[in-house]
Design an enzyme around this catalytic site. Sequence first.
Site, PDB file in Angstrom:
ATOM      1  N   SER A 183      81.486  73.875  23.312  1.00 13.00           N
ATOM      2  CA  SER A 183      82.603  73.073  23.820  1.00 13.00           C
ATOM      3  C   SER A 183      82.220  72.086  24.914  1.00 13.00           C
ATOM      4  O   SER A 183      83.072  71.302  25.358  1.00 13.00           O
ATOM      5  CB  SER A 183      83.724  73.991  24.334  1.00 13.00           C
TER       6      SER A 183
ATOM      7  N   LYS B 218      83.206  68.531  24.341  1.00 13.91           N
ATOM      8  CA  LYS B 218      84.484  67.941  24.737  1.00 13.91           C
ATOM      9  C   LYS B 218      84.348  66.965  25.903  1.00 13.91           C
ATOM     10  O   LYS B 218      85.273  66.184  26.160  1.00 13.91           O
ATOM     11  CB  LYS B 218      85.487  69.043  25.079  1.00 13.91           C
TER      12      LYS B 218
ATOM     13  N   SER C  57      89.885  74.514  27.307  1.00 19.13           N
ATOM     14  CA  SER C  57      88.950  74.243  26.208  1.00 19.13           C
ATOM     15  C   SER C  57      89.631  74.358  24.848  1.00 19.13           C
ATOM     16  O   SER C  57      89.025  74.803  23.867  1.00 19.13           O
ATOM     17  CB  SER C  57      87.738  75.191  26.275  1.00 19.13           C
TER      18      SER C  57
END
EC number: 3.4.16.4
Length: 443
Positions: A64, A67, A128
């Site tokens: 993640s 991101k 997240s």
Amino acid sequence: MTQRFKTSMAMMMALLMGIFAVSVNPGHTYASVDVDAESAILVDAETGKILFEKEADLTLPPASMTKMMTEYLVMEAIEEGRISWDDTTKVSQYAYDISANPEFSGVGLRLDEEYTVRELYEAMAINSDNATTIALTELIAGSEGEFVQMMNEKAAEMGLPDYEFVNATGLNNSHLGDNHPEGTDPDATNMLSAKSAALLAYHLTNDYPEALEVSSKPTLEFSGQTVTNWNWMLPGMPGQNLKQFEYKGMDGLKTGYTELAKNTFTGTAERDGQRFISVVMKSETRASRFNETRKLLDYGFNQFTRQEIFPAGESIDNQSSLPVTKGKEDKVAIETSEALSTLVKNGEEEQYDIQFNIDEDLLDNEGNLVAPVEKGQKVGNATLVYNGEENYGNIISKSGQTVDIVTSAGVEKANWFMLTLGAIGEFFSDIFTGAVDMVKGWF
């Protein structure tokens, strides 16, 4: 000599040799910080100077941490007026299905509800959330596939050294099933090096510092529920069990986990105006990624101080001036336009030099500046040169830190009469030199 003394001497020599071996090549032994992760890096968030790295060019799944690029592109779209924080959107069936899947982190999106860009962004950055990430990509680019193209184009523009983006969330494409972004392999995964992740974080925090206002929030109220930040190092995190990870000055940035990537974390903290960016990749547990980040940040805050190495107006003895032609003066002094400062490791204050690089395109064939010359005219750049052993380079510049070299004064162009006299003088000088050479040739 007794055997005991011989043994003691041998042990002492072995110890000294071991210490010497570590000191002469610390970049490969990782003597500065013992980081229990496959890859790691620590960077000065102001200059991009790398203070420590361990296998930082190794390309690994970032999970993640992907991101961060999505966050950047959302911020850019808002800055350019293509969307606004208050714009609302409904989520697609694809985003809803991801949100409803209990295997993925999520805030529980509803198909029949509209969400603002701010709500979606905060859920992505703080919790997240994968579904809100997908919803944002579809709003900005029409589809996640189109958004992935934007991600890779922006990575190239930023100069990330090692990257491949195949989706916006950091999940493996296999997690997405038939919804994997168009144009990507169904089994592909995003790939980044720690150095690339640090450079991405550098751009995000410097270009859009408001991103830290969001990432620093320990919790978020979303649709009547409280969701928690996955960054356990933030001050004020709820729950007594998380207090052990709290780190003074921590305000970002992005955690990540998949089975393939294991535990990753791009962290950033600021104290007394000094900010560091750290990246830890492929750490074994959620707790260990924070413990290893603490080691990196402690090393930065405890071992380095920002110092002015060379003040503005600095010159070099053998390069203190440049010759000038067709001017009232035959040379002009040069100096640095501003101070050169950097983070200096304790005890290494004398390990720096300055290098002048004159722009030869500004000189004539004889190496002269041609009058008129303006005061403060740029004639090159000065580079800060580090002569110590732990030289890891810089994530934003191959040449390191530079400032302009400028002229200290102006030089007016000589009038036509003086230029004519000069030309006549040069003419007769050439004749005299030719005659002398001819006479020498007779003998």
